[in-house]
Design an enzyme around this catalytic site. Structure first.
Site, PDB file in Angstrom:
ATOM      1  N   ASP A 142       0.546   3.080  -8.397  1.00 38.75           N
ATOM      2  CA  ASP A 142      -0.534   3.140  -9.521  1.00 38.75           C
ATOM      3  C   ASP A 142      -0.478   2.055 -10.618  1.00 38.75           C
ATOM      4  O   ASP A 142      -1.343   1.987 -11.332  1.00 38.75           O
ATOM      5  CB  ASP A 142      -0.329   4.476 -10.146  1.00 38.75           C
ATOM      6  CG  ASP A 142      -0.762   5.871  -9.297  1.00 38.75           C
ATOM      7  OD1 ASP A 142      -1.688   5.167  -8.425  1.00 38.75           O
ATOM      8  OD2 ASP A 142      -0.121   6.702  -9.457  1.00 38.75           O
ATOM      9  N   ASP A 146      -6.773   5.794  -2.242  1.00 38.14           N
ATOM     10  CA  ASP A 146      -6.747   5.412  -3.606  1.00 38.14           C
ATOM     11  C   ASP A 146      -5.983   4.140  -3.764  1.00 38.14           C
ATOM     12  O   ASP A 146      -6.309   3.281  -4.845  1.00 38.14           O
ATOM     13  CB  ASP A 146      -5.894   6.374  -4.437  1.00 38.14           C
ATOM     14  CG  ASP A 146      -5.922   7.865  -3.981  1.00 38.14           C
ATOM     15  OD1 ASP A 146      -6.460   8.061  -2.849  1.00 38.14           O
ATOM     16  OD2 ASP A 146      -5.793   8.700  -4.861  1.00 38.14           O
TER      17      ASP A 146
HETATM   18  N1  GLY Z   1      -5.164   8.630  -7.515  1.00 38.26           N
HETATM   19  C1  GLY Z   1      -5.102  10.026  -7.675  1.00 38.26           C
HETATM   20  C2  GLY Z   1      -6.316  10.621  -7.618  1.00 38.26           C
HETATM   21  O1  GLY Z   1      -7.532  10.145  -7.468  1.00 38.26           O
HETATM   22  O2  GLY Z   1      -6.500  11.696  -7.993  1.00 38.26           O
END
Ligand code: GLY
Length: 412
Positions: A137, A197
């Site tokens: 992330d 993601d």
């Molecule tokens: N990247 C985690 C979510 O979208 O919840």
């Protein structure tokens, strides 16, 4: 029953606020109607968003420093409906870049130096993420905050930090699989987990490949991750899986996990939006037509889905009609579609843009756009964080607000 009420309220609000008005009457082309209405409303929408975020900032600033949190500081993430408390999370939480990023967008939207000052303060406290390689992330965290800061301020003072972050993120790349590991420790041998993601973190790598002092290897990693993900992570109809577990010895998908979705057989709405946005961004950065074609396929799955509601705000999973909506899935998708529309052009491009505009008009209506302190001064109601984990269901989400503001700026 509650969801039915939200659906009816959404339909009524969008109709009243002009989303479908003249189009229904057939008075003009859908694009011209919706887009003209939205553009006319933009100053009022940005003014309302700015007032909300000034109040949010006043509540959050005294809570910024917190020795009990990892890193000793936190950023506002959400709002606890049961207690009315602001939900502050550590600077290492995956959404730590979205609140500062929203402040940067509000500075861009309004020119009010209050937002520049506050954006700078909240951005700079999350700098320690540049050394983090225990999650994927950091791409999001640093590019939504420092990336916007460098773009808007036209400064290179954060470049070294962003390059360091790209190097930290790249430590998670596995040469053999050609993928960045989304979750889990780098040294873990049994599981290798990847989620769609992850496409969002590649934008930092693409920037870092081209930046002064950068490395072309970052681009090679982003392309490789996109290509392997494109091969494995989506069904024939373009719907996404959430979690794939790869075998590190032979590269095969050894397990599919439901993750944050309703099942292994349905498409989690926010994951679909991340992928639409991510492949469009990869086309912007590489001009490889395979990414553009793929982004269209993903978008067509969502737009043409029989379970896509009339107002364009998806249920939290494409396989969960009638359950909660997820406004974050709508705002991320709208922002991605606006860029995809420009690259696609022609009638199809106009249709993508019209769909994004419809989504934004819905989100800007009273059905979704909060009033005053209704949800702790966040903008969008009715987000879904992690329904199977019973976390943040029908709640405001910092990232939903971020992509809402981004999409509105893209329209402007
Ligand atoms: N990247 C985690 C979510 O979208 O919840």
């Amino acid at each position: 029953m509650k969801n039915l009420i939200v659906t009816l309220a959404a339909f009524a609000a969008v109709a009243v606020w002009g989303g479908n008005r003249a189009c229904v009457a057939g008075a003009c082309a859908e694009k011209a109607c919706g887009e003209d209405v939205l553009k006319e409303r933009l100053p009022e929408i940005f003014a309302k968003a700015a007032a909300h975020y000034k109040a949010l900032d006043a509540a959050a600033t005294p809570l910024m420093k917190n020795p009990k949190m990892r890193g000793g500081c936190g950023t506002p993430h959400g709002w606890k409906g049961s207690t009315g408390e602001l939900d502050m999370r550590s600077i290492y939480w995956w959404t730590a870049g979205h609140y500062p990023g929203s402040l940067w967008y509000l500075y861009e939207a309004t020119g009010d130096v209050f937002f520049k000052e506050r954006a700078t303060a909240w951005t700079e406290i999350i700098a320690p993420n540049s050394k983090v390689s225990d999650n994927h992330d950091v791409g999001f965290i640093m590019y939504c905050s420092f990336g916007n800061a460098r773009r808007i301020l036209k400064t290179d003072r954060y470049d070294a930090l962003l390059l360091e972050t790209a190097a930290s993120l790249s430590k998670r790349f596995n040469d053999r699989l050609g993928l960045i590991r989304s979750w889990g420790k780098i040294e873990e041998t049994k599981d290798f987990l990847v989620i769609p993601d992850n496409m969002m973190n590649l934008e930092l790598l693409e920037w870092a490949a081209k930046a002064k002092g950068g490395d072309a290897r970052f681009d090679a990693i982003a392309r490789s991750h996109s290509d392997v993900t494109m091969r494995n992570h989506f069904r024939a109809d373009g719907g996404t899986y959430h979690v794939l577990n790869y075998c590190q010895s032979d590269g095969r998908v050894q397990e599919i996990r439901r993750g944050q979705g309703a099942s292994c057989f349905t498409a989690w709405s926010r994951g679909q939006s991340w992928a639409i946005y991510g492949y469009t961004m990869m086309y912007r950065e590489t001009r490889e037509s395979r990414y553009l074609d793929f982004a269209k396929k993903l978008a067509d799955f969502a737009i043409g889905n029989p379970n896509m509601p009339e107002d364009g705000v998806p249920f939290w999973d494409y396989g969960a009609p009638g359950e909660e909506r997820d406004t974050s899935a709508a705002s991320i998708m709208a922002s991605g579609l606006l860029e995809l529309a420009a690259f696609t052009g022609g009638e199809k491009g106009r249709a993508y843009r019209a769909f994004a505009v419809k989504q934004l008009l819905s989100l800007a209506s009273p059905a979704y756009f909060s009033e005053g302190g209704e949800i702790g001064h966040f903008l969008l109601k009715h987000g879904v964080g992690h329904k199977p984990g019973k976390s943040e269901v029908d709640a405001p989400l910092d990232y939903g607000d971020y992509y809402f503001l981004e999409a509105l700026l893209r329209v402007r």
